[in-house]
Design a protein around this motif. Sequence first.
Motif, mmCIF file in Angstrom:
data_model
loop_
_atom_site.group_PDB
_atom_site.id
_atom_site.type_symbol
_atom_site.label_atom_id
_atom_site.label_comp_id
_atom_site.label_asym_id
_atom_site.label_seq_id
_atom_site.Cartn_x
_atom_site.Cartn_y
_atom_site.Cartn_z
ATOM 1 N N TRP A 280 -28.069 12.666 12.904
ATOM 2 C CA TRP A 280 -26.891 12.851 13.762
ATOM 3 C C TRP A 280 -26.065 11.567 13.837
ATOM 4 C CZ3 TRP A 280 -29.128 17.324 13.554
ATOM 5 C CH2 TRP A 280 -28.485 18.435 14.065
ATOM 6 N N ALA B 145 -20.532 15.232 13.707
ATOM 7 C CA ALA B 145 -19.367 14.820 14.506
ATOM 8 C C ALA B 145 -18.079 14.917 13.708
ATOM 9 C CB ALA B 145 -19.570 13.390 15.013
ATOM 10 N N PRO C 293 -17.247 20.003 22.833
ATOM 11 C CA PRO C 293 -17.500 18.558 22.841
ATOM 12 C C PRO C 293 -18.966 18.176 22.704
ATOM 13 C CG PRO C 293 -15.842 19.105 24.476
ATOM 14 C CD PRO C 293 -16.382 20.406 23.971
ATOM 15 N N ALA C 294 -19.865 18.881 23.368
ATOM 16 C CA ALA C 294 -21.286 18.522 23.288
ATOM 17 C C ALA C 294 -21.847 18.766 21.897
ATOM 18 C CB ALA C 294 -22.086 19.318 24.319
ATOM 19 N N SER D 214 -20.990 15.688 19.248
ATOM 20 C CA SER D 214 -21.455 14.333 19.531
ATOM 21 C C SER D 214 -22.319 13.808 18.389
ATOM 22 C CB SER D 214 -22.264 14.317 20.830
ATOM 23 O OG SER D 214 -22.876 13.058 21.025
ATOM 24 N N ASP E 215 -24.518 11.462 19.056
ATOM 25 C CA ASP E 215 -25.704 10.992 19.773
ATOM 26 C C ASP E 215 -26.734 12.127 19.795
ATOM 27 O OD1 ASP E 215 -27.649 10.238 21.597
ATOM 28 O OD2 ASP E 215 -26.232 9.363 23.017
ATOM 29 N N TYR E 216 -27.785 11.997 18.998
ATOM 30 C CA TYR E 216 -28.770 13.065 18.863
ATOM 31 C C TYR E 216 -29.364 13.481 20.201
ATOM 32 C CZ TYR E 216 -33.148 15.341 17.383
ATOM 33 O OH TYR E 216 -34.191 16.226 17.220
ATOM 34 N N ALA F 207 -28.118 13.276 23.170
ATOM 35 C CA ALA F 207 -27.158 13.863 24.114
ATOM 36 C C ALA F 207 -26.490 15.120 23.564
ATOM 37 C CB ALA F 207 -26.087 12.838 24.475
ATOM 38 N N ALA F 208 -26.497 15.287 22.237
ATOM 39 C CA ALA F 208 -25.736 16.367 21.602
ATOM 40 C C ALA F 208 -26.394 17.724 21.808
ATOM 41 C CB ALA F 208 -25.598 16.095 20.107
#
Length: 564
Positions: free
Chosen positions: A95, A101, A155-156, A159, A161-162, A164-165
């Motif tokens: 990610w 992304a 949006p999620a 991301s 960011d692994y 947070a995504a």
Amino acid sequence: MDARADLAAWNASRPTNWHDELHLRALNRRVLGGERLAELERRAAAFGAEVAALGPLVARAEANPPAFVGWDGEGNRVERVEFDGAYHDAGRKVWGCGVVADTAEPGRSYEQATLLYLLSHEGEMGHGCPVTCTVGLIRSLRRRADEAVAARFLPALASADYDAADRGAQFLTEVQGGSDVGANAVAAEPAGDGTWRITGEKWFCSVADADQFLVTARPLGADDGTAGLGCFLVPRKIDGAINGFRIRRLKDKLGTRAMASAEIDFDGAVAWPIGPVDEGFKTAVTAMLNSSRWLNAVGNTGILARVYAEASSYARHRRAFGSRIGEFAAVRRILAGMKLEWLAALHSTWLLTGLDEAVDTGTASDEDAAVHRFLVNANKYLVSTSCTRAVHDGIELLGGNGAIETFSVLPRLLRDAVVYEQWEGTHNVLAAQVRRDLGRLGLAGVVFERVARMLKGVGHPELEPAATLAGAALEELEGRVARCLADDVHGDLHFRSVLGAITRAVQAAALLEAADAEHDVTLGAELRAVADLFAHNHLDPGFDPEADLSFATRVAYVLGDDAG
């Protein structure tokens, strides 16, 4: 002791950065330029080094596959999938490279293809499928969803960011449906507030741990067949609570074992439509399935590259009967065939990538859109079958060692390649769809015209015989296609092989174009040898290697010093 030293030297010779491979970089150099190329080179070099070091993590994740946890220690339903920590460690690298992304912005297809190609040198890894599904879901939301729905959920997903995504999944298959999507029976009922409720069973749900699911379902009273299907987004949780679904069990798969696939039941799950409800199948195909089929071919091409790298380097180091095995003519012929398949897949898939980018940005001409519609299915079919055969050849070349999971990556790549073949449509289903498209939409003439134009642009004198051969094959194929479209019985029996021949012509044209355009002396000579032998091997019915006194020389030019 000498044999063990040879094995140690073979392992030590493995590249530390998969982006160092020249053919990929030359392709990107021909289609991109300026800051975009420079940025892609930087990102790909960093990620290529990371992928080259991921093998131990992937092996650990495969040795400790995902497990389903239905209830927590207090007896609460959680419907959770748990993974070994190595799986998440690898995911953070994947990610973090930005391959997902990039989807938030139209027109990043070359970047995504490059990064997924590099990733696939380690196979699916448990993350190739989640990446592909998430890309398809983002595209579906970006292109088709209402603004409010896209703003809430996109949006999620986008991301880098692994941790947070959100990860995406696509749940289309039902036990009675499979490739017959029109038989799907999962029901959708409007709730009256813009949301819907989804009820029914989905049979093959990969990325069962995903946070957002793209689900096809039939609104109550809708037409039968694919025309009556809607396309919906189902979040895994609503306000922290499980959203009306239950995992029955995880699938025990031949390949892609580090990634969780499951059977899932929905019971009044809250869902939002993606695009007009009466255009659900169109949404699922154009945004989701077409993206998956494109990236499936990218993944297979990465596997092909790794197989050739493993087998050719092994041939340089392994000694038998007093010689390096790369000196034996039989081994050299196998390696040359593997290299032809890899580079043909690379060039046809990058041709498709350019078309995908034009479609994604809305800049595709009518001809581009037509060729894309053909090639996204044809290329997936041919590249996936070529990949499995090549991995099998690589295993055979390594002898008994080739079947040992701890000796090389090849057994895992074979298992993954077999699953890739089934992913997003069996070969017969893809062939049937292409045949319908050629007849119903009149794509045949457009595709043949594009390929003929590519061949006419080839000017290097060394390539003229192969270009002429490909042009003649194309003319002969027009008649074969016409017969398949005019005679259903004949078409049912023979179109799949005809489709393979058309796609070979596309690959030959793409190789010839690249060889004609390459300015690097060494790489240009290698590509000309590859394009020439590929065209004769696949498009000349009279080509007989036994009668060709220059065949050994052709093989030598294709291999260069790869096996020496």
